[in-house]
Design an enzyme around this catalytic site. Structure first.
Site, PDB file in Angstrom:
ATOM      1  CE  LYS A   1      -3.417   2.925   0.591  1.00 12.53           C
ATOM      2  NZ  LYS A   1      -4.386   3.206  -0.486  1.00 12.53           N
ATOM      3  CB  SER A   2       0.758   4.475  -1.781  1.00 13.96           C
ATOM      4  OG  SER A   2       0.701   3.983  -3.110  1.00 13.96           O
TER       5      SER A   2
ATOM      6  CG  ASN B   1       0.416   6.644  -5.932  1.00 10.52           C
ATOM      7  OD1 ASN B   1       0.059   7.333  -6.889  1.00 10.52           O
ATOM      8  ND2 ASN B   1      -0.446   5.994  -5.163  1.00 10.52           N
TER       9      ASN B   1
ATOM     10  CB  CYS C   1      -3.214   9.420  -4.292  1.00 14.71           C
ATOM     11  SG  CYS C   1      -4.681   9.240  -3.250  1.00 14.71           S
TER      12      CYS C   1
ATOM     13  CE  LYS D   1      -1.155   2.578 -10.108  1.00  9.52           C
ATOM     14  NZ  LYS D   1      -1.465   1.800  -8.906  1.00  9.52           N
TER      15      LYS D   1
ATOM     16  CG  ASN E   1      -3.791   5.670  -9.048  1.00  7.81           C
ATOM     17  OD1 ASN E   1      -4.790   5.128  -8.581  1.00  7.81           O
ATOM     18  ND2 ASN E   1      -2.818   6.134  -8.293  1.00  7.81           N
TER      19      ASN E   1
HETATM   20  O1  RRO Z   1      -5.895   5.552  -0.934  1.00  5.22           O
HETATM   21  C1  RRO Z   1      -6.532   5.941  -1.930  1.00  5.22           C
HETATM   22  O2  RRO Z   1      -7.582   6.599  -1.835  1.00  5.22           O
HETATM   23  C2  RRO Z   1      -6.066   5.686  -3.301  1.00  5.22           C
HETATM   24  C3  RRO Z   1      -4.768   5.884  -3.724  1.00  5.22           C
HETATM   25 BR1  RRO Z   1      -3.384   6.381  -2.569  1.00  5.22          BR
HETATM   26  C4  RRO Z   1      -4.442   5.713  -5.085  1.00  5.22           C
HETATM   27  O3  RRO Z   1      -3.301   5.904  -5.546  1.00  5.22           O
HETATM   28  N1  RRO Z   1      -5.451   5.352  -5.929  1.00  5.22           N
HETATM   29  C5  RRO Z   1      -6.704   5.145  -5.502  1.00  5.22           C
HETATM   30  O4  RRO Z   1      -7.589   4.812  -6.317  1.00  5.22           O
HETATM   31  N2  RRO Z   1      -7.012   5.306  -4.175  1.00  5.22           N
END
Ligand code: RRO
Length: 312
Positions: free
Chosen positions: A45-46, A127, A130, A164, A193
């Site tokens: 997870k990022s 990433n 987001c 990303k 993404n």
């Molecule tokens: O956590 C999120 O809301 C999220 C992230 Br970091 C992302 O890179 N892509 C996404 O669809 N949700």
């Protein structure tokens, strides 16, 4: 059947893995993806520097008929140190992608400095896309900001790094982002993404289906496949050959995996469908992919990769 890929000196025995965000927030989830006999790698997870609870719930919704998903998770994650601890302890032959998504350029630079100084010997995914943190734009839609951060990163960073990206929708934007990324020693690009800021409505109640940002959230799954393929194809056509491509978006069948590879993907990530179906999705997709290749008389993905035909 050779269903393998490589990025620099990392070899992948399978081309499928999870997409960041799905089944990778906890050590137990990461272990589940690693333990599958049908994944070639895992992505965390990022991470942000500190733990985040993320946005209020409901923040994830699956549309009827497996059309797709909408999410506004808001970067819930256990914090950088938690994932660093995981990768330091883990004994595995599978490559690990350490994903980071700082809320500022400084956050990202700080985490990358720590990764550079650490013993971590996997790949790093920055990433830049987001869509779900209120008030924070998706960095990679700002070409100047993207180039500025990569310029600074590569003054000190020497490990295999990829970015990303969000989906692009304009040919000139494909040209611009690729021209910019080609200036840097990137190991890979991951596209796409989720499609940011979609809106899904519940017809029974005339209400949005997720709470954050008044219902706006990132779209994934079946409905994003065409956009994902366009981004994989457009970037494969424009990026240096040594920048590998991870294709992400709209993968629910073996045919979808095949299409990503046809467009030039080296690895293929599964997000929404992994959330919908669970860890068994990887065996099903790889089996379906192998069947398609066998029917077409191919023995290796190398015979397919980037071989999409156009109408002349
Ligand atoms: O956590 C999120 O809301 C999220 C992230 Br970091 C992302 O890179 N892509 C996404 O669809 N949700």
């Amino acid at each position: 059947m050779q269903l393998t890929a490589a990025i620099q000196n990392f070899n992948f025995d399978h081309i499928l893995l999870n997409a960041a965000g799905v089944m990778c927030q906890t050590k137990a989830e990461l272990d589940t993806v690693l333990a599958s006999n049908y994944t070639g790698a895992v992505v965390t997870k990022s991470a942000t520097p500190a733990l985040r609870e993320g946005n209020p719930t409901p923040r994830y919704y699956e549309m009827a008929q497996n059309l797709g998903t909408i999410n506004s998770m808001g970067l819930p994650n256990a914090g950088f140190d938690y994932y660093m601890d995981y990768v330091s302890q883990k004994q595995t032959d599978k490559p690990i992608f350490f994903s980071i998504a700082g809320l500022s350029k400084q956050d990202n630079l700080d985490m990358l400095r720590q990764l550079e100084a650490s013993d971590f010997d996997g790949l790093i995914e920055l990433n830049l896309s987001c869509p779900n943190v209120p008030g924070k734009p998706q960095t990679a839609y700002d070409f100047e900001a993207t180039e500025a951060i990569l310029t600074e990163v590569f003054t000190f960073f020497t490990k295999p790094l990829g970015v990303k990206l969000p989906p692009y929708f304009d040919i000139v934007h494909f040209d611009m982002i690729a021209a910019s990324l080609n200036k840097f020693p990137l190991a890979f690009v991951n596209t796409i993404n989720s499609i940011g800021n979609g809106l899904v409505i519940d017809p029974e109640t005339d209400t949005v289906v997720i709470k954050p940002k008044a219902g706006f959230g990132g779209l994934g799954g079946t409905i994003v496949k065409a956009t994902a393929l366009a981004n994989v194809r457009a970037l494969r056509d424009r990026l240096r050959d040594d920048i590998k491509i991870i294709g992400t978006g709209g993968v629910t069948t073996g045919r979808d995996v095949y299409d990503h590879v046809l467009c030039g993907a080296d690895l293929v990530e599964v997000g929404s469908q992994l959330a919908v179906e669970g860890i068994g999705v990887f065996e099903r997709l790889e089996t379906e992919l192998a069947t398609i290749l066998a029917e077409k008389g191919f023995t290796s993905l190398d015979q397919v990769r980037g071989q999409l035909k156009t109408i002349v």
